[in-house]
Write an enzyme that holds these catalytic residues in place. Structure first.
Site, PDB file in Angstrom:
ATOM      1  N   ARG A  94     -16.247 153.988 -32.479  1.00 52.30           N
ATOM      2  CA  ARG A  94     -14.683 154.356 -32.245  1.00 52.30           C
ATOM      3  C   ARG A  94     -14.139 153.654 -30.928  1.00 52.30           C
ATOM      4  NH1 ARG A  94     -16.764 158.953 -34.081  1.00 52.30           N
ATOM      5  NH2 ARG A  94     -16.336 159.362 -36.411  1.00 52.30           N
ATOM      6  N   LYS A 111      -4.461 142.632 -27.900  1.00 49.14           N
ATOM      7  CA  LYS A 111      -4.433 142.446 -29.319  1.00 49.14           C
ATOM      8  C   LYS A 111      -5.900 141.898 -29.758  1.00 49.14           C
ATOM      9  CE  LYS A 111       0.190 141.496 -30.806  1.00 49.14           C
ATOM     10  NZ  LYS A 111       1.046 140.580 -31.581  1.00 49.14           N
ATOM     11  N   GLU A 170       1.354 126.910 -25.630  1.00 46.20           N
ATOM     12  CA  GLU A 170       1.815 128.381 -25.133  1.00 46.20           C
ATOM     13  C   GLU A 170       2.302 128.367 -23.851  1.00 46.20           C
ATOM     14  OE1 GLU A 170       1.592 130.677 -27.123  1.00 46.20           O
ATOM     15  OE2 GLU A 170       0.191 130.300 -29.006  1.00 46.20           O
ATOM     16  N   LYS A 181       3.007 136.899 -19.289  1.00 41.31           N
ATOM     17  CA  LYS A 181       2.658 137.887 -20.545  1.00 41.31           C
ATOM     18  C   LYS A 181       2.375 139.319 -19.992  1.00 41.31           C
ATOM     19  CE  LYS A 181       0.235 138.102 -24.594  1.00 41.31           C
ATOM     20  NZ  LYS A 181      -0.979 137.740 -25.343  1.00 41.31           N
ATOM     21  N   GLU A 229       4.357 145.800 -29.314  1.00 39.78           N
ATOM     22  CA  GLU A 229       5.236 145.045 -30.093  1.00 39.78           C
ATOM     23  C   GLU A 229       6.184 145.911 -30.734  1.00 39.78           C
ATOM     24  OE1 GLU A 229       3.760 141.320 -31.284  1.00 39.78           O
ATOM     25  OE2 GLU A 229       5.302 141.003 -32.665  1.00 39.78           O
ATOM     26  N   ARG A 242       8.243 142.409 -26.605  1.00 42.74           N
ATOM     27  CA  ARG A 242       6.939 141.781 -26.860  1.00 42.74           C
ATOM     28  C   ARG A 242       7.400 140.485 -28.028  1.00 42.74           C
ATOM     29  NH1 ARG A 242       0.648 143.561 -26.562  1.00 42.74           N
ATOM     30  NH2 ARG A 242      -0.232 141.265 -27.102  1.00 42.74           N
ATOM     31  N   ASN A 270       7.013 135.389 -29.576  1.00 40.58           N
ATOM     32  CA  ASN A 270       6.772 134.767 -30.789  1.00 40.58           C
ATOM     33  C   ASN A 270       7.971 133.323 -30.921  1.00 40.58           C
ATOM     34  OD1 ASN A 270       4.726 136.149 -32.029  1.00 40.58           O
ATOM     35  ND2 ASN A 270       6.239 137.700 -32.722  1.00 40.58           N
ATOM     36  N   HIS A 312       6.999 130.308 -32.923  1.00 35.90           N
ATOM     37  CA  HIS A 312       5.941 130.635 -33.694  1.00 35.90           C
ATOM     38  C   HIS A 312       6.423 131.027 -35.186  1.00 35.90           C
ATOM     39  CE1 HIS A 312       3.487 131.159 -30.051  1.00 35.90           C
ATOM     40  NE2 HIS A 312       2.488 131.532 -30.765  1.00 35.90           N
ATOM     41  N   HIS A 348       3.921 128.972 -37.141  1.00 34.67           N
ATOM     42  CA  HIS A 348       2.722 129.436 -38.177  1.00 34.67           C
ATOM     43  C   HIS A 348       2.934 129.081 -39.558  1.00 34.67           C
ATOM     44  CE1 HIS A 348       2.260 133.725 -35.776  1.00 34.67           C
ATOM     45  NE2 HIS A 348       1.265 132.793 -35.482  1.00 34.67           N
ATOM     46  N   HIS A 362      -3.549 125.989 -33.661  1.00 31.92           N
ATOM     47  CA  HIS A 362      -2.311 126.991 -33.349  1.00 31.92           C
ATOM     48  C   HIS A 362      -1.234 126.100 -32.280  1.00 31.92           C
ATOM     49  CE1 HIS A 362      -0.156 130.487 -33.053  1.00 31.92           C
ATOM     50  NE2 HIS A 362      -0.401 130.587 -31.697  1.00 31.92           N
TER      51      HIS A 362
HETATM   52  N1  NAD Z   1      -5.044 138.270 -29.394  1.00 31.79           N
HETATM   53  C1  NAD Z   1      -3.803 137.445 -29.147  1.00 31.79           C
HETATM   54  O1  NAD Z   1      -3.019 137.842 -28.728  1.00 31.79           O
HETATM   55  C2  NAD Z   1      -3.950 135.936 -29.642  1.00 31.79           C
HETATM   56  C3  NAD Z   1      -2.936 135.135 -29.279  1.00 31.79           C
HETATM   57  C4  NAD Z   1      -3.015 133.737 -29.510  1.00 31.79           C
HETATM   58  C5  NAD Z   1      -4.020 133.311 -30.171  1.00 31.79           C
HETATM   59  N2  NAD Z   1      -5.115 134.125 -30.576  1.00 31.79           N
HETATM   60  C6  NAD Z   1      -6.012 133.722 -31.542  1.00 31.79           C
HETATM   61  O2  NAD Z   1      -7.050 132.868 -30.842  1.00 31.79           O
HETATM   62  C7  NAD Z   1      -7.411 131.887 -31.591  1.00 31.79           C
HETATM   63  C8  NAD Z   1      -7.672 130.500 -31.039  1.00 31.79           C
HETATM   64  O3  NAD Z   1      -8.177 130.500 -29.853  1.00 31.79           O
HETATM   65  P1  NAD Z   1      -8.597 129.105 -28.968  1.00 31.79           P
HETATM   66  O4  NAD Z   1      -7.632 128.244 -29.039  1.00 31.79           O
HETATM   67  O5  NAD Z   1      -9.182 129.600 -27.589  1.00 31.79           O
HETATM   68  O6  NAD Z   1      -9.797 128.664 -30.184  1.00 31.79           O
HETATM   69  P2  NAD Z   1     -11.322 128.878 -30.018  1.00 31.79           P
HETATM   70  O7  NAD Z   1     -11.641 130.048 -29.726  1.00 31.79           O
HETATM   71  O8  NAD Z   1     -11.679 128.360 -31.349  1.00 31.79           O
HETATM   72  O9  NAD Z   1     -11.921 127.757 -29.206  1.00 31.79           O
HETATM   73  C9  NAD Z   1     -11.619 126.322 -29.346  1.00 31.79           C
HETATM   74  C10 NAD Z   1     -12.778 125.369 -29.322  1.00 31.79           C
HETATM   75  O10 NAD Z   1     -13.311 125.393 -28.058  1.00 31.79           O
HETATM   76  C11 NAD Z   1     -14.620 125.680 -27.843  1.00 31.79           C
HETATM   77  N3  NAD Z   1     -14.558 125.982 -26.500  1.00 31.79           N
HETATM   78  C12 NAD Z   1     -14.054 127.156 -25.919  1.00 31.79           C
HETATM   79  N4  NAD Z   1     -14.464 127.190 -24.410  1.00 31.79           N
HETATM   80  C13 NAD Z   1     -14.843 126.041 -24.326  1.00 31.79           C
HETATM   81  C14 NAD Z   1     -15.447 125.443 -23.063  1.00 31.79           C
HETATM   82  N5  NAD Z   1     -14.904 126.152 -21.752  1.00 31.79           N
HETATM   83  N6  NAD Z   1     -16.018 124.323 -22.953  1.00 31.79           N
HETATM   84  C15 NAD Z   1     -15.960 123.593 -24.148  1.00 31.79           C
HETATM   85  N7  NAD Z   1     -15.904 123.929 -25.375  1.00 31.79           N
HETATM   86  C16 NAD Z   1     -14.956 125.198 -25.293  1.00 31.79           C
HETATM   87  C17 NAD Z   1     -14.790 126.600 -28.757  1.00 31.79           C
HETATM   88  O11 NAD Z   1     -16.188 126.864 -29.317  1.00 31.79           O
HETATM   89  C18 NAD Z   1     -14.018 126.039 -29.964  1.00 31.79           C
HETATM   90  O12 NAD Z   1     -15.043 124.979 -30.759  1.00 31.79           O
HETATM   91  C19 NAD Z   1      -7.111 132.142 -33.031  1.00 31.79           C
HETATM   92  O13 NAD Z   1      -7.906 132.917 -33.867  1.00 31.79           O
HETATM   93  C20 NAD Z   1      -5.791 132.919 -32.592  1.00 31.79           C
HETATM   94  O14 NAD Z   1      -5.296 133.879 -33.805  1.00 31.79           O
HETATM   95  C21 NAD Z   1      -5.055 135.383 -30.517  1.00 31.79           C
HETATM   96 ZN    ZN Z   2       0.435 131.486 -30.019  1.00 28.47          ZN
END
Ligand code: NAD
Ligand code: ZN
Length: 363
Positions: free
Chosen positions: A123, A145, A187, A229, A239, A243, A247, A250, A254, A267
């Site tokens: 939990r 999130k 972003e 942020k 949201e 918030r 988007n 987006h 998306h 993304h």
């Molecule tokens: N929770 C939220 O508010 C929110 C907001 C935006 C996006 N997201 C989510 O985030 C995800 C995308 O995140 P991302 O763009 O960080 O992608 P990711 O986590 O896939 O990282 C991108 C790539 O970089 C590699 N990597 C990470 N750090 C590294 C480093 N320091 N050196 C070398 N390689 C490294 C990872 O292994 C991966 O291959 C999506 O799933 C999306 O839905 C969530």
């Molecule tokens: Zn985004």
């Protein structure tokens, strides 16, 4: 401006975001300061662990923590219930108690997945976000999130689970592939458009320095974005109001991402194209002045995107835009740039305007 700190104000759940260039030793000390429990589950992926796991473990052990490391493959596919389940199993086998903390060391995928595990294991246990991509440092690690994907939709299963703190150390970015830097910039540009003409102007003058990870430039950018942020999340944690402005770009973004089945565009790349398209829509609806629109387009044009989408069919894109999760039962809602630093929320965009705008950015 190295070593910044931003506070996310959420009453008893307030927490700091540490930005700038930092060290593993100071991370472990900061865990102590925040009274992190001694049982730690450190979740990371292979790309990140290769560079950063050993020094971090060493520093944590030196501060008398008892870390259990869980390493998974990299990639969006890992944000699944099956992976979460495998992690629960490991944690239960190792008898991880309720009084434990998850450390999410990685990009947004690790942050969302490990955060979801922390939100649900017995939990809910404590969480520390250690974002290692630019996108995660300026966006996904802040705001609570967390979640996983479902075969029927991205991010469909999740929770709000705020961390004890966010450790956004810019020194992690040095090993990040260029394409991932560009995604993060998607972003960053969004923050300028929705909230800060000053940040936008800074990007216009310093884009190349950011792409090349100039230390001061990246630290300043990160501090600005984390600040925006944090402020928005503080006003509207779950949201139900402001918030939504996060988007911007987006709705179309998306759609493009989904139309390419999440393989063609990342993304942040989709967000960049989405921002350009939504600026076109805004222009056509007379909601933005020509000069601001021109500035948005020319900044985005200067960003060296590595993959351009190709072969996407307009009906597929429009369909995907219409299915965006934010609009499951509601009208299609757009957050359109109104000028640099301000947006308008509209839900009467004509399909024809969307088509025209998307065509313009894909040409
Ligand atoms: N929770 C939220 O508010 C929110 C907001 C935006 C996006 N997201 C989510 O985030 C995800 C995308 O995140 P991302 O763009 O960080 O992608 P990711 O986590 O896939 O990282 C991108 C790539 O970089 C590699 N990597 C990470 N750090 C590294 C480093 N320091 N050196 C070398 N390689 C490294 C990872 O292994 C991966 O291959 C999506 O799933 C999306 O839905 C969530
Ligand atoms: Zn985004």
């Amino acid at each position: 401006v190295t070593d910044g700190k931003i506070n996310v104000e959420l009453g008893s759940r307030s927490y700091p975001v540490y930005t700038g260039s930092r060290t593993a030793a100071s991370f472990a000390r900061t865990c102590r300061e925040h009274s992190v429990p001694e049982n730690i589950v450190l979740i990371t992926d292979h790309n990140v662990s290769r560079y950063y796991l050993k020094p971090l473990l060493k520093a944590l052990i030196k501060e008398k923590f008892l870390p259990l490391t869980i390493e998974i493959p990299a990639g969006e596919m890992q944000k699944s219930l099956a992976r979460a389940d495998a992690i629960y199993t490991l944690m239960l086998k190792k008898r991880i108690p309720r009084d434990a903390a998850v450390i999410a060391l990685g990009g947004g995928v690790i942050g969302d997945l490990a955060g979801f595990v922390a939100a649900t294991y017995q939990r809910g246990i404590k969480l520390i976000q250690v974002p290692t991509t630019l996108l995660a440092q300026v966006d996904s690690s802040i705001g609570g999130k967390v979640g996983i994907n479902h075969p029927l939709g991205k991010n469909m299963i999740g929770a709000f689970h705020q961390p004890l703190f966010v450790w956004a150390d810019t020194s992690y970015l040095k090993t990040l592939p260029k394409r991932e830097i560009i995604c993060g910039i998607g972003e960053v540009v969004k923050y300028g458009i929705i909230r800060s003409e000053k940040l936008f102007g800074f990007l216009e003058s310093n884009l190349e320095r950011i792409i090349h990870l100039d230390e001061d430039t990246i630290s300043f950018t990160q501090l600005c974005c984390a600040g925006i942020k944090a402020e928005i999340v503080s006003q509207d944690e779950k949201e139900s109001g402001v918030r939504i402005i996060l988007n911007c770009g987006h709705t179309v973004g998306h759609g493009l991402e989904a139309a390419g089945r999440y393989r063609m565009l990342k993304h942040g790349e989709a967000v960049l194209l989405g921002l350009a398209a939504e600026s076109h829509i805004s222009m056509e609806m007379g909601l933005i002045d020509r000069e601001s629109h021109g500035r948005i387009l020319s900044l985005i044009c200067r960003i060296p995107m590595q993959k351009r989408p190709s072969g996407l069919k307009m009906p597929t894109i429009l369909n995907a835009i219409g299915r965006d999760k934010k609009h499951l039962s509601k009208k299609l809602r757009f957050v359109l740039p109104a000028k640099i630093g301000d947006v308008k929320i509209v839900d009467n965009v004509k399909p024809g305007s969307i088509t025209t705008a998307v065509k313009k950015v894909l040409d």
